[in-house]
Scaffold this motif. Structure first.
Motif, PDB file in Angstrom:
ATOM      1  N   TYR A  29       0.847  -1.179   0.000  1.00 30.81           N
ATOM      2  CA  TYR A  29       0.000   0.000   0.000  1.00 30.81           C
ATOM      3  C   TYR A  29       0.888   1.237   0.000  1.00 30.81           C
ATOM      4  N   THR A  30       0.706   2.114   0.967  1.00 29.48           N
ATOM      5  CA  THR A  30       1.571   3.288   1.064  1.00 29.48           C
ATOM      6  C   THR A  30       3.012   2.858   1.308  1.00 29.48           C
ATOM      7  N   THR A  49       1.149   7.059  -1.919  1.00 28.48           N
ATOM      8  CA  THR A  49       0.082   6.075  -1.830  1.00 28.48           C
ATOM      9  C   THR A  49       0.202   5.063  -2.969  1.00 28.48           C
ATOM     10  N   ARG A  50      -0.576   4.007  -2.877  1.00 25.32           N
ATOM     11  CA  ARG A  50      -0.443   2.950  -3.866  1.00 25.32           C
ATOM     12  C   ARG A  50      -0.757   3.455  -5.283  1.00 25.32           C
ATOM     13  N   ASN A  54      -1.207  10.585  -4.339  1.00 24.23           N
ATOM     14  CA  ASN A  54      -0.885  11.385  -3.151  1.00 24.23           C
ATOM     15  C   ASN A  54       0.548  11.150  -2.697  1.00 24.23           C
ATOM     16  N   PRO A  98      -3.048  -0.106   5.285  1.00 24.40           N
ATOM     17  CA  PRO A  98      -3.843   1.117   5.461  1.00 24.40           C
ATOM     18  C   PRO A  98      -3.955   1.469   6.935  1.00 24.40           C
ATOM     19  N   VAL A 103       1.746   9.349   7.910  1.00 28.43           N
ATOM     20  CA  VAL A 103       2.807   8.590   7.233  1.00 28.43           C
ATOM     21  C   VAL A 103       4.153   8.772   7.918  1.00 28.43           C
TER      22      VAL A 103
END
Length: 122
Positions: A29-30, A49-50, A54, A98, A103
């Motif tokens: 994911y991120t 992000t994936r 973003n 997620p 982050v």
């Protein structure tokens, strides 16, 4: 379990460029780059992000570093331009599920690479 392997570090003169890569063994994911200089705490550098839409950057690298990813290759990148001696550190990529945490929160990351050394000479 996802394994992350960084590459692309090295020695470069101030003002130069390097491109770091991080290959993941599975779905992520991120993804985020952190760095740790000698005697200092690990710090956030950039996240994506994936879907790649973003991104987020530390103020210290904004306008000089660009984070990107290629999901078809399971690879994360960090293009570093206009490097400064204070960018010298071990750079780590990290991946997390997620999360509602920011982050920048190190403890929210489940997977870490082994790190790649970046040294910028003045």
């Amino acid at each position: 379990q996802v394994q992350l392997v960084e590459s692309g570090g090295g020695l470069v003169q101030a003002g130069g460029s390097l491109r770091l890569s991080c290959v993941a063994s599975g779905f992520t994911y991120t993804m985020t780059w952190f760095r740790q200089a000698p005697g200092k705490e690990r710090e956030f550098v950039a996240a994506i992000t994936r879907n790649g839409i973003n991104t987020d950057y530390a103020d210290s690298v904004k306008g000089r570093f660009t984070i990107s990813r290629d999901n078809a290759k399971n690879t994360l990148y960090l293009q570093m331009n206009s490097l400064k001696p204070e960018d010298t550190a071990v750079y780590y990529c990290a991946a997390r599920f997620p999360s509602t945490t920011t982050v920048q929160t190190l403890t929210s990351y489940a997977y870490w690479g082994q790190g790649t050394q970046v040294t910028v000479s003045s």
